[in-house]
Write a protein that holds these residues in place. Structure first.
Motif, PDB file in Angstrom:
ATOM      1  N   ALA A 113      92.126  24.912  23.171  1.00 12.15           N
ATOM      2  CA  ALA A 113      93.651  24.692  24.173  1.00 12.15           C
ATOM      3  C   ALA A 113      94.851  26.368  22.947  1.00 12.15           C
ATOM      4  O   ALA A 113      94.729  26.617  24.233  1.00 12.15           O
ATOM      5  CB  ALA A 113      94.283  23.794  22.986  1.00 12.15           C
ATOM      6  N   LYS A 114      94.251  27.072  21.727  1.00 11.26           N
ATOM      7  CA  LYS A 114      95.330  28.574  21.537  1.00 11.26           C
ATOM      8  C   LYS A 114      94.370  29.376  22.632  1.00 11.26           C
ATOM      9  O   LYS A 114      95.159  30.110  23.616  1.00 11.26           O
ATOM     10  CB  LYS A 114      94.509  28.572  20.300  1.00 11.26           C
ATOM     11  CG  LYS A 114      95.600  27.772  19.390  1.00 11.26           C
ATOM     12  CD  LYS A 114      95.440  27.680  17.887  1.00 11.26           C
ATOM     13  CE  LYS A 114      96.314  27.653  16.324  1.00 11.26           C
ATOM     14  NZ  LYS A 114      95.844  28.003  15.622  1.00 11.26           N
ATOM     15  N   PHE A 169     103.199  26.810  18.664  1.00  5.83           N
ATOM     16  CA  PHE A 169     101.887  25.963  18.944  1.00  5.83           C
ATOM     17  C   PHE A 169     100.922  26.406  18.490  1.00  5.83           C
ATOM     18  O   PHE A 169     100.038  26.622  17.044  1.00  5.83           O
ATOM     19  CB  PHE A 169     101.350  25.098  19.929  1.00  5.83           C
ATOM     20  CG  PHE A 169      99.742  23.943  20.005  1.00  5.83           C
ATOM     21  CD1 PHE A 169      99.724  23.238  18.968  1.00  5.83           C
ATOM     22  CD2 PHE A 169      98.988  25.551  20.538  1.00  5.83           C
ATOM     23  CE1 PHE A 169      98.523  22.489  19.105  1.00  5.83           C
ATOM     24  CE2 PHE A 169      97.231  25.099  20.926  1.00  5.83           C
ATOM     25  CZ  PHE A 169      97.193  23.416  19.879  1.00  5.83           C
ATOM     26  N   ILE A 170     100.692  27.643  18.220  1.00  3.62           N
ATOM     27  CA  ILE A 170      99.810  28.982  18.554  1.00  3.62           C
ATOM     28  C   ILE A 170      99.320  29.736  17.342  1.00  3.62           C
ATOM     29  O   ILE A 170      98.506  29.471  16.742  1.00  3.62           O
ATOM     30  CB  ILE A 170      99.226  29.803  19.649  1.00  3.62           C
ATOM     31  CG1 ILE A 170      99.277  29.586  21.495  1.00  3.62           C
ATOM     32  CG2 ILE A 170      99.137  31.211  19.050  1.00  3.62           C
ATOM     33  CD1 ILE A 170      99.352  30.914  21.588  1.00  3.62           C
ATOM     34  N   ASN A 223     101.226  27.809  14.598  1.00  4.48           N
ATOM     35  CA  ASN A 223     101.385  26.657  13.572  1.00  4.48           C
ATOM     36  C   ASN A 223     100.359  25.467  13.578  1.00  4.48           C
ATOM     37  O   ASN A 223     100.459  24.979  12.284  1.00  4.48           O
ATOM     38  CB  ASN A 223     102.568  25.963  13.717  1.00  4.48           C
ATOM     39  CG  ASN A 223     103.734  27.299  13.943  1.00  4.48           C
ATOM     40  OD1 ASN A 223     104.072  27.911  11.929  1.00  4.48           O
ATOM     41  ND2 ASN A 223     104.693  27.426  14.139  1.00  4.48           N
ATOM     42  N   ALA A 224      99.908  25.846  14.494  1.00  2.00           N
ATOM     43  CA  ALA A 224      99.317  24.557  14.908  1.00  2.00           C
ATOM     44  C   ALA A 224      97.670  24.712  14.042  1.00  2.00           C
ATOM     45  O   ALA A 224      96.640  25.272  13.842  1.00  2.00           O
ATOM     46  CB  ALA A 224      98.185  24.202  16.433  1.00  2.00           C
ATOM     47  N   THR A 225      97.462  23.520  13.252  1.00  2.00           N
ATOM     48  CA  THR A 225      96.153  23.596  12.438  1.00  2.00           C
ATOM     49  C   THR A 225      95.379  22.274  12.854  1.00  2.00           C
ATOM     50  O   THR A 225      95.706  21.268  13.205  1.00  2.00           O
ATOM     51  CB  THR A 225      96.330  23.375  11.184  1.00  2.00           C
ATOM     52  OG1 THR A 225      96.982  22.617  10.218  1.00  2.00           O
ATOM     53  CG2 THR A 225      96.756  24.826  10.610  1.00  2.00           C
ATOM     54  N   GLU A 226      93.658  22.407  12.909  1.00  2.00           N
ATOM     55  CA  GLU A 226      92.656  20.929  13.006  1.00  2.00           C
ATOM     56  C   GLU A 226      93.375  20.013  12.340  1.00  2.00           C
ATOM     57  O   GLU A 226      93.588  19.893  10.558  1.00  2.00           O
ATOM     58  CB  GLU A 226      91.542  21.027  12.663  1.00  2.00           C
ATOM     59  CG  GLU A 226      90.658  22.618  13.662  1.00  2.00           C
ATOM     60  CD  GLU A 226      90.720  21.948  15.251  1.00  2.00           C
ATOM     61  OE1 GLU A 226      90.427  20.171  15.608  1.00  2.00           O
ATOM     62  OE2 GLU A 226      90.474  22.209  16.135  1.00  2.00           O
ATOM     63  N   ILE A 227      93.322  19.163  12.985  1.00  2.00           N
ATOM     64  CA  ILE A 227      93.605  17.806  12.174  1.00  2.00           C
ATOM     65  C   ILE A 227      92.007  16.768  11.631  1.00  2.00           C
ATOM     66  O   ILE A 227      91.835  17.131  12.232  1.00  2.00           O
ATOM     67  CB  ILE A 227      94.272  16.548  12.535  1.00  2.00           C
ATOM     68  CG1 ILE A 227      95.104  17.577  13.130  1.00  2.00           C
ATOM     69  CG2 ILE A 227      94.885  15.797  12.463  1.00  2.00           C
ATOM     70  CD1 ILE A 227      96.852  16.660  13.581  1.00  2.00           C
ATOM     71  N   THR A 255      89.149  21.730  21.880  1.00  2.00           N
ATOM     72  CA  THR A 255      89.531  22.080  19.937  1.00  2.00           C
ATOM     73  C   THR A 255      90.525  22.582  20.443  1.00  2.00           C
ATOM     74  O   THR A 255      91.787  23.475  21.488  1.00  2.00           O
ATOM     75  CB  THR A 255      87.746  22.728  19.765  1.00  2.00           C
ATOM     76  OG1 THR A 255      88.150  24.168  20.479  1.00  2.00           O
ATOM     77  CG2 THR A 255      86.849  22.247  20.054  1.00  2.00           C
ATOM     78  N   LEU A 256      91.330  23.131  18.805  1.00  2.00           N
ATOM     79  CA  LEU A 256      92.379  23.656  18.628  1.00  2.00           C
ATOM     80  C   LEU A 256      91.690  24.983  19.514  1.00  2.00           C
ATOM     81  O   LEU A 256      92.977  25.384  19.658  1.00  2.00           O
ATOM     82  CB  LEU A 256      92.832  23.147  17.508  1.00  2.00           C
ATOM     83  CG  LEU A 256      93.873  23.715  17.237  1.00  2.00           C
ATOM     84  CD1 LEU A 256      95.671  22.996  17.600  1.00  2.00           C
ATOM     85  CD2 LEU A 256      94.536  23.621  15.564  1.00  2.00           C
ATOM     86  N   ASP A 257      91.104  25.680  18.828  1.00  2.00           N
ATOM     87  CA  ASP A 257      91.029  26.917  19.171  1.00  2.00           C
ATOM     88  C   ASP A 257      90.400  26.768  21.149  1.00  2.00           C
ATOM     89  O   ASP A 257      91.474  28.259  21.155  1.00  2.00           O
ATOM     90  CB  ASP A 257      89.481  27.364  18.341  1.00  2.00           C
ATOM     91  CG  ASP A 257      90.023  27.777  17.321  1.00  2.00           C
ATOM     92  OD1 ASP A 257      90.841  28.054  16.071  1.00  2.00           O
ATOM     93  OD2 ASP A 257      89.100  28.000  16.109  1.00  2.00           O
TER      94      ASP A 257
END
Length: 111
Positions: free
Chosen positions: A13-14, A102-103, A105-109, A9-11
């Motif tokens: 990965a962060k 990335f940490i 600015n990235a948000t779940e798509i 998941t994005l979280d």
């Protein structure tokens, strides 16, 4: 396409970036100054032994090398390795910048 389903998941990965990737990259980057110093020392040594060789100075009896050529070859290898390490640090800096961006600015798509 199967591997995409196994992506974290994005979280997650962060978290991996924050706890593993970023600290390792920062530690690697901290070596830059010492690597630059080592490289400068090797280049000075190379210049000095080439001068000694060219002016006919005898190889020191305590030298671990059998000839100036062998010594010069070894220093050239060390210089090449040092330059490669410095190039890798530049890549690591870019990767670190990308990870931090990335940490932040990235948000779940939405799927």
């Amino acid at each position: 396409m199967e591997n995409l389903k196994a992506m974290p998941t994005l979280d997650a990965a962060k978290t991996i970036l924050q706890l593993q990737v970023i600290p390792k990259a920062e530690k690697s980057i901290l070596r830059e100054e010492s690597l630059k110093q080592e490289l400068a020392d090797d280049e000075r040594t190379l210049a000095a032994i080439m001068e000694d060789r060219d002016t006919g100075v005898a190889l020191p009896e305590t030298s671990p090398y059998k000839s100036y050529g062998e010594w010069i070859d070894q220093l050239n290898k060390e210089i090449k390795t040092g330059n490669g390490s410095l190039e890798r640090i530049e890549v690591t800096k870019a990767e670190l910048l990308a990870a931090k961006y990335f940490i932040a600015n990235a948000t779940e798509i939405p799927v």
